[in-house]
Motif scaffolding. Structure first.
Motif, PDB file in Angstrom:
ATOM      1  N   MET A  20       0.878  -1.250   0.037  1.00 32.81           N
ATOM      2  CA  MET A  20       0.078  -0.038   0.043  1.00 32.81           C
ATOM      3  C   MET A  20       0.881   1.081  -0.066  1.00 32.81           C
ATOM      4  O   MET A  20       1.780   1.258   0.810  1.00 32.81           O
ATOM      5  N   PRO A  21       0.548   2.096  -1.015  1.00 31.16           N
ATOM      6  CA  PRO A  21       1.382   3.435  -0.967  1.00 31.16           C
ATOM      7  C   PRO A  21       1.312   4.488   0.222  1.00 31.16           C
ATOM      8  O   PRO A  21       0.165   4.298   0.800  1.00 31.16           O
ATOM      9  N   ARG A  80       1.108   8.952  -2.131  1.00 28.99           N
ATOM     10  CA  ARG A  80      -0.175   9.285  -2.921  1.00 28.99           C
ATOM     11  C   ARG A  80      -0.328  10.765  -3.367  1.00 28.99           C
ATOM     12  O   ARG A  80      -0.752  11.360  -4.353  1.00 28.99           O
ATOM     13  N   ILE A  81       0.220  11.785  -2.383  1.00 29.10           N
ATOM     14  CA  ILE A  81       0.025  13.122  -2.423  1.00 29.10           C
ATOM     15  C   ILE A  81       0.935  13.386  -3.790  1.00 29.10           C
ATOM     16  O   ILE A  81       0.331  14.320  -4.543  1.00 29.10           O
ATOM     17  N   LYS A  82       2.139  12.963  -3.898  1.00 30.41           N
ATOM     18  CA  LYS A  82       3.079  13.167  -5.076  1.00 30.41           C
ATOM     19  C   LYS A  82       2.446  12.668  -6.101  1.00 30.41           C
ATOM     20  O   LYS A  82       2.479  13.351  -7.175  1.00 30.41           O
ATOM     21  N   ARG A  83       1.749  11.611  -6.432  1.00 33.03           N
ATOM     22  CA  ARG A  83       1.176  11.174  -7.747  1.00 33.03           C
ATOM     23  C   ARG A  83      -0.123  11.929  -7.759  1.00 33.03           C
ATOM     24  O   ARG A  83      -0.169  12.374  -9.128  1.00 33.03           O
ATOM     25  N   PHE A  84      -0.940  12.449  -6.868  1.00 29.05           N
ATOM     26  CA  PHE A  84      -2.013  13.556  -7.204  1.00 29.05           C
ATOM     27  C   PHE A  84      -1.365  14.561  -7.582  1.00 29.05           C
ATOM     28  O   PHE A  84      -1.834  15.407  -8.645  1.00 29.05           O
TER      29      PHE A  84
END
Length: 52
Positions: free
Chosen positions: A1-2, A7-11
């Motif tokens: 699980m990331p 997840r913030i970086k990907r967003f």
């Protein structure tokens, strides 16, 4: 699980993230938004009425 940071970086790299950042930058330049933030900060720093 990331992790949350991943997840913030990907967003932030996604099209929606870039759009959100552009909107935030535009709002940050708006004098009315700056005045609202200053008002909230002064209230948070004890600029309001004290209740005892």
């Amino acid at each position: 699980m990331p992790s949350v940071i991943d997840r913030i970086k990907r967003f932030a790299r996604s099209p929606q993230g870039r759009k959100a950042r552009a909107r935030a930058e535009r709002l940050a330049r708006d004098p009315r938004t700056q005045a609202k933030v200053r008002g909230l900060l002064s209230r948070g720093r004890g600029g309001g009425r004290r209740r005892y």
